[in-house]
Design a protein around this motif. Sequence first.
Motif, PDB file in Angstrom:
ATOM      1  N   GLY A 191       0.849  -1.152  -0.161  1.00 16.86           N
ATOM      2  CA  GLY A 191       0.050   0.206   0.028  1.00 16.86           C
ATOM      3  C   GLY A 191       0.945   1.211   0.039  1.00 16.86           C
ATOM      4  O   GLY A 191       2.062   1.235   0.026  1.00 16.86           O
ATOM      5  N   ILE A 192       0.105   2.424  -0.102  1.00 17.95           N
ATOM      6  CA  ILE A 192       0.912   3.591  -0.113  1.00 17.95           C
ATOM      7  C   ILE A 192       1.705   3.849   1.146  1.00 17.95           C
ATOM      8  O   ILE A 192       2.876   4.099   1.303  1.00 17.95           O
ATOM      9  CB  ILE A 192       0.016   4.899  -0.310  1.00 17.95           C
ATOM     10  N   GLY A 193       1.114   3.415   2.387  1.00 19.41           N
ATOM     11  CA  GLY A 193       1.652   3.438   3.719  1.00 19.41           C
ATOM     12  C   GLY A 193       2.859   2.788   3.857  1.00 19.41           C
ATOM     13  O   GLY A 193       3.865   3.093   4.313  1.00 19.41           O
ATOM     14  N   THR A 194       2.785   1.294   3.132  1.00 17.97           N
ATOM     15  CA  THR A 194       3.873   0.416   3.357  1.00 17.97           C
ATOM     16  C   THR A 194       5.065   1.109   2.432  1.00 17.97           C
ATOM     17  O   THR A 194       6.129   1.157   2.934  1.00 17.97           O
ATOM     18  CB  THR A 194       3.512  -0.818   2.498  1.00 17.97           C
ATOM     19  N   ILE A 195       4.798   1.753   1.295  1.00 17.66           N
ATOM     20  CA  ILE A 195       5.893   2.295   0.547  1.00 17.66           C
ATOM     21  C   ILE A 195       6.254   3.687   1.395  1.00 17.66           C
ATOM     22  O   ILE A 195       7.688   3.819   1.452  1.00 17.66           O
ATOM     23  CB  ILE A 195       5.379   2.853  -1.013  1.00 17.66           C
ATOM     24  N   MET A 196       5.507   4.411   1.935  1.00 11.48           N
ATOM     25  CA  MET A 196       6.060   5.553   2.434  1.00 11.48           C
ATOM     26  C   MET A 196       6.760   5.255   3.709  1.00 11.48           C
ATOM     27  O   MET A 196       7.649   6.231   4.310  1.00 11.48           O
ATOM     28  CB  MET A 196       4.677   6.335   2.897  1.00 11.48           C
ATOM     29  N   GLU A 197       6.524   4.145   4.253  1.00 14.23           N
ATOM     30  CA  GLU A 197       7.341   3.917   5.445  1.00 14.23           C
ATOM     31  C   GLU A 197       8.787   3.464   5.178  1.00 14.23           C
ATOM     32  O   GLU A 197       9.486   3.281   6.363  1.00 14.23           O
ATOM     33  CB  GLU A 197       6.730   2.619   6.121  1.00 14.23           C
ATOM     34  N   ALA A 198       8.881   3.473   3.963  1.00 11.08           N
ATOM     35  CA  ALA A 198      10.732   3.201   3.717  1.00 11.08           C
ATOM     36  C   ALA A 198      11.385   4.230   4.064  1.00 11.08           C
ATOM     37  O   ALA A 198      10.912   5.492   3.990  1.00 11.08           O
ATOM     38  CB  ALA A 198      10.874   2.786   2.189  1.00 11.08           C
ATOM     39  N   ARG A 199      12.486   4.056   4.557  1.00 15.56           N
ATOM     40  CA  ARG A 199      13.514   5.113   4.957  1.00 15.56           C
ATOM     41  C   ARG A 199      13.881   5.924   3.913  1.00 15.56           C
ATOM     42  O   ARG A 199      13.865   7.341   4.317  1.00 15.56           O
ATOM     43  CB  ARG A 199      14.725   4.662   5.778  1.00 15.56           C
ATOM     44  N   SER A 200      14.196   5.616   2.668  1.00 18.06           N
ATOM     45  CA  SER A 200      14.248   6.327   1.650  1.00 18.06           C
ATOM     46  C   SER A 200      13.676   5.679   0.470  1.00 18.06           C
ATOM     47  O   SER A 200      13.861   4.372   0.200  1.00 18.06           O
ATOM     48  CB  SER A 200      16.044   6.758   1.622  1.00 18.06           C
ATOM     49  N   ILE A 201      13.534   6.513  -0.688  1.00 16.03           N
ATOM     50  CA  ILE A 201      13.087   6.045  -1.771  1.00 16.03           C
ATOM     51  C   ILE A 201      13.766   6.591  -3.124  1.00 16.03           C
ATOM     52  O   ILE A 201      14.218   7.769  -3.161  1.00 16.03           O
ATOM     53  CB  ILE A 201      11.313   6.659  -1.729  1.00 16.03           C
ATOM     54  N   LEU A 202      13.820   5.796  -4.000  1.00 16.98           N
ATOM     55  CA  LEU A 202      14.546   6.125  -5.190  1.00 16.98           C
ATOM     56  C   LEU A 202      13.609   5.847  -6.331  1.00 16.98           C
ATOM     57  O   LEU A 202      12.978   4.877  -6.520  1.00 16.98           O
ATOM     58  CB  LEU A 202      15.932   5.101  -5.575  1.00 16.98           C
ATOM     59  N   MET A 203      13.122   6.866  -6.949  1.00 18.14           N
ATOM     60  CA  MET A 203      12.317   6.498  -8.214  1.00 18.14           C
ATOM     61  C   MET A 203      12.877   6.958  -9.453  1.00 18.14           C
ATOM     62  O   MET A 203      13.634   7.938  -9.597  1.00 18.14           O
ATOM     63  CB  MET A 203      11.104   7.653  -7.924  1.00 18.14           C
ATOM     64  N   ASP A 246      12.761  11.597   2.264  1.00 18.70           N
ATOM     65  CA  ASP A 246      14.024  11.170   1.589  1.00 18.70           C
ATOM     66  C   ASP A 246      13.765  10.432   0.136  1.00 18.70           C
ATOM     67  O   ASP A 246      13.817   9.302   0.136  1.00 18.70           O
ATOM     68  CB  ASP A 246      14.643  10.409   2.475  1.00 18.70           C
ATOM     69  N   VAL A 247      13.374  11.306  -0.687  1.00 18.29           N
ATOM     70  CA  VAL A 247      13.076  10.733  -2.038  1.00 18.29           C
ATOM     71  C   VAL A 247      13.867  11.489  -3.193  1.00 18.29           C
ATOM     72  O   VAL A 247      14.094  12.654  -3.356  1.00 18.29           O
ATOM     73  CB  VAL A 247      11.562  11.162  -2.523  1.00 18.29           C
ATOM     74  N   THR A 248      14.728  10.493  -3.716  1.00 20.11           N
ATOM     75  CA  THR A 248      15.569  10.972  -4.873  1.00 20.11           C
ATOM     76  C   THR A 248      14.748  10.371  -6.108  1.00 20.11           C
ATOM     77  O   THR A 248      14.430   9.472  -6.349  1.00 20.11           O
ATOM     78  CB  THR A 248      16.910  10.340  -4.749  1.00 20.11           C
ATOM     79  N   VAL A 249      14.604  11.480  -7.205  1.00 18.43           N
ATOM     80  CA  VAL A 249      14.027  11.105  -8.515  1.00 18.43           C
ATOM     81  C   VAL A 249      15.001  11.206  -9.667  1.00 18.43           C
ATOM     82  O   VAL A 249      15.762  12.088  -9.710  1.00 18.43           O
ATOM     83  CB  VAL A 249      12.750  11.936  -8.712  1.00 18.43           C
ATOM     84  N   LEU A 250      15.312  10.139 -10.269  1.00 17.00           N
ATOM     85  CA  LEU A 250      16.162  10.043 -11.467  1.00 17.00           C
ATOM     86  C   LEU A 250      15.480  10.053 -12.874  1.00 17.00           C
ATOM     87  O   LEU A 250      14.562   9.025 -13.079  1.00 17.00           O
ATOM     88  CB  LEU A 250      17.236   8.997 -11.304  1.00 17.00           C
ATOM     89  N   LEU A 251      15.707  10.940 -13.521  1.00 13.70           N
ATOM     90  CA  LEU A 251      15.069  10.941 -14.750  1.00 13.70           C
ATOM     91  C   LEU A 251      16.017  11.209 -16.125  1.00 13.70           C
ATOM     92  O   LEU A 251      16.950  11.711 -16.007  1.00 13.70           O
ATOM     93  CB  LEU A 251      14.219  12.316 -14.958  1.00 13.70           C
ATOM     94  N   ASP A 252      15.548  10.550 -17.216  1.00 12.05           N
ATOM     95  CA  ASP A 252      16.204  11.046 -18.201  1.00 12.05           C
ATOM     96  C   ASP A 252      15.624  12.383 -18.950  1.00 12.05           C
ATOM     97  O   ASP A 252      14.539  12.764 -18.483  1.00 12.05           O
ATOM     98  CB  ASP A 252      16.344   9.878 -19.491  1.00 12.05           C
TER      99      ASP A 252
END
Length: 241
Positions: free
Chosen positions: A181-193, A226-232
């Motif tokens: 769920g969104i909560g499960t994902i948001m509980e991650a300490r850091s996120i890389l999209m 703590d979200v980092t987004v990597l895009l082309d």
Amino acid sequence: MIVHVFDTPAQVARAAAAVFSAQILKKPDSVLGLATGGTPVDTYKELIKLHQDGILDFSQVTTFNLDEYEGLPTSHPESYVAFMKRNLFDHVNIKQSRLPDGLNKDHQKECAAYDEEIRQAGGVDLQLLGIGNNGHIGFNEPSDHFVYDTNLVDLTPSTIKANRRFFDSEDQVPRKALSMGIGTIMEARSILMIALGEGKAEVVQKMVEGDIDPQVPASILRAHKDVTVLLDRAAASKLSL
Ligand code: GLP
């Protein structure tokens, strides 16, 4: 939310692998959240290379995947278990990996057990995400509300159409999936999209610059610290940055 834009998808994959490498070097027993789809495949290739070159050791690493189709046999090449084996697990020495069990008929029990296992493992240190054309993360589809826990999801017609390319016909695309769920994902300490290609440009713009809105599930990431987004360049082409 930190956004980096690279010239090519190959650079995005190397940058993503660098973030994973830093995580594993810093904490060898990291808990990683993993994703499927076309986007992370080259990142996984980079991680395999780093492992084969003796730089990355996954022997203490535990992984949890975002999602799995409901009712698709694990022997099916497009099951997410099969995808992960082919693209990563068969090539590195991960200690333990878990995906939601889409064959468990007791969905509620399976979903609750999944969230509990993540908690027992100490929570996800670094969660990798792609983004669906409609803004979904995992299989959290656009809705009038955010769903917190791992749950059984009805895939939207646009997701079924988008995933048609992996199956012989649209009829064969599963209609349901088990997803963090969104909560499960948001509980991650850091996120890389990571997001690649022009097809993602519009939804990336909404995620980064629009309102936080359950109709664009990925927009919730702006509330994470703590979200980092990597895009082309193509995926970043509609940003006003
Ligand atoms: C799937 C997965 C998502 C993924 C998305 C985008 O539906 N459940 O986790 O991010 O598709 O896929 P792609 O990377 O192929 O565009």
